[in-house]
Design a protein around this motif. Structure first.
Motif, PDB file in Angstrom:
ATOM      1  N   LEU A 120       2.708  35.060  17.985  1.00 54.31           N
ATOM      2  CA  LEU A 120       1.380  35.564  18.319  1.00 54.31           C
ATOM      3  C   LEU A 120       0.288  34.685  17.715  1.00 54.31           C
ATOM      4  O   LEU A 120      -0.846  34.658  18.203  1.00 54.31           O
ATOM      5  CB  LEU A 120       1.233  36.995  17.795  1.00 54.31           C
ATOM      6  CG  LEU A 120       0.087  37.842  18.321  1.00 54.31           C
ATOM      7  CD1 LEU A 120       0.309  38.178  19.784  1.00 54.31           C
ATOM      8  CD2 LEU A 120      -0.048  39.122  17.504  1.00 54.31           C
ATOM      9  N   LEU A 121       0.626  33.961  16.642  1.00 54.49           N
ATOM     10  CA  LEU A 121      -0.332  33.093  15.960  1.00 54.49           C
ATOM     11  C   LEU A 121      -0.382  31.702  16.583  1.00 54.49           C
ATOM     12  O   LEU A 121      -1.073  30.825  16.054  1.00 54.49           O
ATOM     13  CB  LEU A 121       0.027  32.988  14.476  1.00 54.49           C
ATOM     14  CG  LEU A 121       0.165  34.325  13.734  1.00 54.49           C
ATOM     15  CD1 LEU A 121       0.555  34.097  12.282  1.00 54.49           C
ATOM     16  CD2 LEU A 121      -1.117  35.128  13.828  1.00 54.49           C
ATOM     17  N   LEU A 122       0.335  31.496  17.672  1.00 53.50           N
ATOM     18  CA  LEU A 122       0.229  30.252  18.455  1.00 53.50           C
ATOM     19  C   LEU A 122      -0.767  30.525  19.573  1.00 53.50           C
ATOM     20  O   LEU A 122      -0.435  31.191  20.563  1.00 53.50           O
ATOM     21  CB  LEU A 122       1.589  29.859  19.026  1.00 53.50           C
ATOM     22  CG  LEU A 122       2.763  29.784  18.028  1.00 53.50           C
ATOM     23  CD1 LEU A 122       4.049  29.425  18.770  1.00 53.50           C
ATOM     24  CD2 LEU A 122       2.486  28.801  16.911  1.00 53.50           C
ATOM     25  N   PRO A 123      -2.017  30.065  19.466  1.00 54.74           N
ATOM     26  CA  PRO A 123      -3.062  30.473  20.421  1.00 54.74           C
ATOM     27  C   PRO A 123      -2.718  30.290  21.887  1.00 54.74           C
ATOM     28  O   PRO A 123      -3.076  31.157  22.697  1.00 54.74           O
ATOM     29  CB  PRO A 123      -4.261  29.611  20.000  1.00 54.74           C
ATOM     30  CG  PRO A 123      -4.058  29.366  18.542  1.00 54.74           C
ATOM     31  CD  PRO A 123      -2.573  29.222  18.376  1.00 54.74           C
ATOM     32  N   PRO A 124      -2.016  29.218  22.303  1.00 59.19           N
ATOM     33  CA  PRO A 124      -1.701  29.115  23.728  1.00 59.19           C
ATOM     34  C   PRO A 124      -0.805  30.243  24.236  1.00 59.19           C
ATOM     35  O   PRO A 124      -0.757  30.505  25.431  1.00 59.19           O
ATOM     36  CB  PRO A 124      -0.981  27.763  23.833  1.00 59.19           C
ATOM     37  CG  PRO A 124      -1.458  26.983  22.652  1.00 59.19           C
ATOM     38  CD  PRO A 124      -1.627  27.997  21.572  1.00 59.19           C
ATOM     39  N   LEU A 125      -0.081  30.904  23.309  1.00 57.70           N
ATOM     40  CA  LEU A 125       0.736  32.041  23.704  1.00 57.70           C
ATOM     41  C   LEU A 125       0.054  33.350  23.343  1.00 57.70           C
ATOM     42  O   LEU A 125      -0.047  34.259  24.167  1.00 57.70           O
ATOM     43  CB  LEU A 125       2.109  31.969  23.029  1.00 57.70           C
ATOM     44  CG  LEU A 125       3.107  33.041  23.481  1.00 57.70           C
ATOM     45  CD1 LEU A 125       3.488  32.846  24.943  1.00 57.70           C
ATOM     46  CD2 LEU A 125       4.362  33.019  22.605  1.00 57.70           C
TER      47      LEU A 125
END
Length: 505
Positions: A120-125
């Motif tokens: 969730l902390l990977l902005p593109p995802l």
């Protein structure tokens, strides 16, 4: 590779406290927010509504699996925002669930939750997928599934898991062609480590390529005769410049691609655990898989570097990179399993919860934020009012609709589900030829035809081209106020021509 995951600390708790229940609750909340916020569509949503009118072996530059699933969702829920949102967030939930299962092969319940929710902390995802993505979500889910099955096979090879791995890899290729890089890097990394190589070459290994090939073969046959159509758009987006600046390409790859994907997670992980990340390791039981992870990530970085140096790629987007790097949180916690009992672990969990709530709020507020800024978004379009105005202008609700862009076409398909809808754009076909073809088919069927555009996104000479192959008519206008915008915002402006069905003599 026969070690068991770290045992969970014994605790008495309600079943609803399981992380996957919270995952389901968040998915349902996002569906409810998306349905409530606007009946209009973002670009990828509209594209899916347009493509899912029929089943095909390929859809332009994209493989077909997501659109097949959208077609199925439409059969159950009808062409609607609900069908779009339910599919998207089901696949997002699937991605997180599969990464959780992958984590449980190496970690206890807490660590597996951190590895999964860390995505969730990977902005593109975490954010961009909620905002407007389709194929990236599906290929990420298949990537998570591939990691889970690879870890299961590494622990105890089973023919069933080999077959499932082939199925997931086949679906990954039908989700997005970039999955080939994920699969290749995973395979090379796993075969380079003796423990995982022995597991992957166990009896029954052949199930994986056989099942994967069976899944991909029909589309591969289609792709062989549509290669230019399937690759032209992607190559254009990559901005391939053989004579371009390598420095610019490297900057895009490291900045927009890699750092833009993992920086937020890395900062929060460092803030939560500080120097515990680089204290002397405790020789984790997952050491063979740690080597697989590290070699996989090295291969991915080398592949991205090769795209810049040898292929001249100078544009990278986070949504292209996120399937390649979504395993990073799992790799990190598998390398340092002692962090699962770290005193500051609550900070990491709290940060994930805060980000999850913030994304949900932002998803609901985005049309108002755009409207208050004066930067009108697709979701601000008055879809319901436009449909009413077209009916009042005489449109019968079943004659073909030809729009000047995909957003307009997809939005009107939701309002008129019984009408065939298409977009005629110069990016895909000569506009005059496209419109003339639809006009001829409508005339043969005894139907009318609606041509329509929105002035905030229309090619300058679209109407001239559109009427080149048909009898010219005056273009009519509809002006309606945008939704959720500040006072004084200019209204939405639509132009249309309605050709009623011709009466047969």
């Amino acid at each position: 590779m026969n070690s068991s995951p770290l045992p969970s600390a014994p605790a008495s708790r309600l079943p609803s406290a399981h992380p996957l229940y919270w995952l389901l609750a968040m998915a349902l909340a996002h569906v409810a927010v998306r349905v409530a916020v606007s009946p209009a569509l973002k670009w990828d949503e509209a594209e899916q509504m347009l493509w899912s009118q029929q089943l095909a072996l390929g859809y332009g530059a994209q493989p077909p699996l997501y659109t097949w699933l959208q077609w199925l969702a439409n059969q159950v829920l009808g062409p609607s925002v609900l069908a779009l949102s339910a599919l998207k967030h089901s696949l997002l939930a699937l991605a997180f669930a599969l990464m959780y299962l992958a984590g449980r092969e190496l970690l206890d319940e807490r660590g597996a939750f951190w590895a999964s929710a860390g995505m969730l902390l990977l902005p593109p995802l975490g954010w961009a997928s909620v905002r407007d993505q389709t194929h990236t979500i599906l290929v990420t889910a298949m990537t998570c599934g591939a990691w889970w099955l690879l870890l299961r096979i590494a622990r105890q090879p089973r023919q069933r898991d080999f077959a499932l791995l082939g199925l997931v890899c086949g679906c990954g290729l039908l989700a997005k062609y970039s999955f080939a890089l994920v699969a290749a890097a995973m395979l090379v990394a796993a075969l380079s480590v003796p423990e995982t190589r022995r597991a992957l070459l166990s009896p029954g290994w052949w199930w994986a390529p056989v099942v994967g090939l069976a899944v991909v073969l029909p589309h591969a046959v289609w792709l062989a005769s549509h290669l230019a159509e399937a690759t032209a758009e992607t190559i254009g987006k990559m901005n391939i410049q053989p004579q371009g600046s390598m420095v610019s390409g490297l900057g895009q790859m490291l900045g927009q691609g890699v750092a833009g994907t993992v920086a937020l997670w890395a900062l929060i992980a460092l803030w939560a655990f500080r120097s515990a990340w680089w204290r002397p390791p405790l020789a984790p039981a997952s050491a063979p898989m740690h080597r697989v992870f590290m070699r996989y990530l090295l291969l991915v970085m080398l592949a991205l570097l090769g795209m810049v140096v040898f292929a001249g790629v100078s544009s990278f987007k986070g949504r292209w990179v996120v399937p390649l790097l979504c395993v990073l949180p799992l790799a990190a916690f598998a390398a340092r399993p002692e962090l699962q009992r770290h005193a500051r672990g609550g900070r990491y969990s709290a940060a994930i919860a805060v980000v999850a709530v913030a994304i949900l709020i932002a998803a609901g507020a985005r049309p108002w934020i755009s409207g208050l800024r004066g930067d009108v978004d697709e979701l601000n379009h008055p879809a319901l009012q436009l449909a009413d105005a077209l009916r009042q202008a005489g449109y019968d609700g079943t004659s073909p609709i030809i729009a000047a862009d995909h957003m307009m076409a997809g939005m009107l398909r939701l309002r008129f589900p019984d009408a065939p809808v298409d977009a005629c754009t110069s990016a895909e076909e000569d506009v005059a030829t496209c419109v003339a073809g639809h006009a001829a088919r409508s005339q043969r069927a005894g139907a009318g035809m609606l041509l329509i555009s929105r002035t905030d996104r229309v090619e300058p000479d679209w109407w001239t081209k559109a009427q080149a192959g048909i009898a010219p008519q005056p273009v009519q206008s509809i002006r309606l106020p945008f939704r959720m915008v500040r006072e004084g915002t200019p209204p939405a402006h639509y132009e249309y021509i309605w050709q009623p069905p011709q009466r047969q003599p």
